[in-house]
Design a protein around this motif. Structure first.
Motif, PDB file in Angstrom:
ATOM      1  N   PRO A  87       0.823  -1.208   0.000  1.00 42.35           N
ATOM      2  CA  PRO A  87       0.000   0.000   0.000  1.00 42.35           C
ATOM      3  C   PRO A  87       0.861   1.264   0.000  1.00 42.35           C
ATOM      4  N   THR A  88       0.394   2.286  -0.683  1.00 46.66           N
ATOM      5  CA  THR A  88       1.148   3.540  -0.757  1.00 46.66           C
ATOM      6  C   THR A  88       0.972   4.389   0.484  1.00 46.66           C
ATOM      7  N   ASP A  89      -0.059   4.122   1.267  1.00 47.44           N
ATOM      8  CA  ASP A  89      -0.246   4.854   2.521  1.00 47.44           C
ATOM      9  C   ASP A  89      -1.012   3.984   3.506  1.00 47.44           C
ATOM     10  N   GLY A  90      -1.022   4.415   4.755  1.00 47.76           N
ATOM     11  CA  GLY A  90      -1.714   3.672   5.799  1.00 47.76           C
ATOM     12  C   GLY A  90      -0.902   2.523   6.353  1.00 47.76           C
ATOM     13  N   PRO A  91      -1.369   1.918   7.436  1.00 51.45           N
ATOM     14  CA  PRO A  91      -0.638   0.827   8.083  1.00 51.45           C
ATOM     15  C   PRO A  91      -0.662  -0.449   7.254  1.00 51.45           C
ATOM     16  N   PHE A  92       0.369  -1.270   7.413  1.00 48.77           N
ATOM     17  CA  PHE A  92       0.393  -2.578   6.752  1.00 48.77           C
ATOM     18  C   PHE A  92       1.322  -3.503   7.520  1.00 48.77           C
ATOM     19  N   ILE A  93       1.040  -4.793   7.418  1.00 47.69           N
ATOM     20  CA  ILE A  93       1.811  -5.824   8.112  1.00 47.69           C
ATOM     21  C   ILE A  93       2.501  -6.697   7.067  1.00 47.69           C
ATOM     22  N   MET A 108       1.470  -2.951  17.498  1.00 52.57           N
ATOM     23  CA  MET A 108       0.139  -2.380  17.333  1.00 52.57           C
ATOM     24  C   MET A 108       0.188  -0.853  17.355  1.00 52.57           C
ATOM     25  N   ASP A 109       1.002  -0.294  18.249  1.00 52.99           N
ATOM     26  CA  ASP A 109       1.138   1.165  18.332  1.00 52.99           C
ATOM     27  C   ASP A 109       1.672   1.734  17.018  1.00 52.99           C
ATOM     28  N   LEU A 110       2.633   1.043  16.419  1.00 54.93           N
ATOM     29  CA  LEU A 110       3.191   1.504  15.147  1.00 54.93           C
ATOM     30  C   LEU A 110       2.138   1.462  14.043  1.00 54.93           C
ATOM     31  N   LEU A 111       1.355   0.398  14.030  1.00 57.88           N
ATOM     32  CA  LEU A 111       0.301   0.279  13.020  1.00 57.88           C
ATOM     33  C   LEU A 111      -0.748   1.371  13.203  1.00 57.88           C
ATOM     34  N   GLU A 112      -1.101   1.645  14.438  1.00 55.76           N
ATOM     35  CA  GLU A 112      -2.124   2.662  14.687  1.00 55.76           C
ATOM     36  C   GLU A 112      -1.646   4.060  14.318  1.00 55.76           C
ATOM     37  N   SER A 113      -0.332   4.228  14.192  1.00 55.23           N
ATOM     38  CA  SER A 113       0.207   5.520  13.748  1.00 55.23           C
ATOM     39  C   SER A 113       0.402   5.549  12.231  1.00 55.23           C
ATOM     40  N   GLY A 114      -0.073   4.495  11.543  1.00 54.62           N
ATOM     41  CA  GLY A 114      -0.037   4.476  10.090  1.00 54.62           C
ATOM     42  C   GLY A 114       1.233   3.924   9.476  1.00 54.62           C
ATOM     43  N   LYS A 115       2.053   3.223  10.266  1.00 50.24           N
ATOM     44  CA  LYS A 115       3.337   2.734   9.779  1.00 50.24           C
ATOM     45  C   LYS A 115       3.263   1.269   9.365  1.00 50.24           C
ATOM     46  N   GLY A 116       4.346   0.797   8.744  1.00 47.07           N
ATOM     47  CA  GLY A 116       4.457  -0.588   8.336  1.00 47.07           C
ATOM     48  C   GLY A 116       5.318  -1.366   9.314  1.00 47.07           C
ATOM     49  N   ILE A 117       4.913  -2.587   9.609  1.00 43.43           N
ATOM     50  CA  ILE A 117       5.707  -3.432  10.513  1.00 43.43           C
ATOM     51  C   ILE A 117       5.918  -4.792   9.864  1.00 43.43           C
ATOM     52  N   GLY A 118       6.943  -5.495  10.308  1.00 38.58           N
ATOM     53  CA  GLY A 118       7.215  -6.828   9.816  1.00 38.58           C
ATOM     54  C   GLY A 118       7.203  -7.826  10.951  1.00 38.58           C
TER      55      GLY A 118
END
Length: 222
Positions: free
Chosen positions: A30-36, A105-115
């Protein structure tokens, strides 16, 4: 962010020049928003590869010792892992622990990507092991799309028990996003298991690995 981009560009250039990887499906991120990002795990270098080749920052866990080792080498490791957004985790702490998952979860809620590696630790025999349900918990709790990733051949970059690095061609396949209903933290274990199994099916399709119905066991978190 400038430091991240500089380190990512340098690492990506180094990987491209020495390994000449094949990367497919990058447009699925995705170009924006959170993603896993949910990859299989074959090599110590998998996190570095994903962080360097993905079009957006992806935060992975990294052993706390990478941030605390002394000397010139230790400072270089710390600078690298900090610059790419890695999260220190103590040796022996499971990446699927409650506190670790809440950090993601905190990172995702701020709109970031996590692995996160659903297998928990790297496979030393090339088999794709049963997924632990932390990734399912994150997907249902946050509603963030899951990007399955299949890594092929990264285990050849540094074989088990060796310290040297052998530049080798590898493949990174990025699958289409998987979307799940956002339920918040109050969902059943069977629902979490079902989501995790679907994610593992997508990873298996990308990586082509033989599968195991058991969990991969390790004494240390990788």
């Amino acid at each position: 962010m400038e430091m991240f981009e500089a380190v990512r560009w340098t690492t990506r250039t180094l990987i491209a020049g020495t390994c000449r990887p094949t990367v497919v499906g990058i447009e699925n991120v995705p170009t924006d928003g959170p993603f896993i990002v949910a990859p299989n795990h074959l090599s110590f270098f998998d996190s570095v590869i994903v962080q360097a080749l993905m079009p957006r920052p992806v935060a992975f866990f990294a052993k706390a010792e990478y941030f605390t080792t002394g000397g010139v080498k230790g400072k270089a490791m710390k600078a690298f892992f900090e610059s790419v957004g890695s999260i220190p985790v103590e040796r022996g702490e499971q990446a699927a622990s409650v506190q670790a998952l809440r950090t993601l979860m905190d990172l995702l809620e701020s709109g970031k990507g996590i692995g996160i590696y659903p297998e928990g630790t790297r496979s030393r025999d090339g088999i794709l092991y049963r997924g632990r349900t932390g990734v399912g918990w994150l997907a249902l709790t946050t509603g963030a799309p899951v990007i399955p990733v299949g890594l092929i051949g990264t285990e050849n970059l540094q074989r088990a028990g060796e310290k040297g690095v052998r530049p080798q061609h590898f493949i990174m396949k990025v699958g289409e996003p998987l979307y799940f209903d956002k339920t918040g933290p109050d969902h059943s274990l069977p629902a979490r298991r079902q989501v995790t199994d679907r994610i593992m099916d997508a990873i298996a399709e990308l990586s082509g690995q033989e599968r195991s119905t058991s969990y991969n066991q390790s004494k240390i978190a990788e």
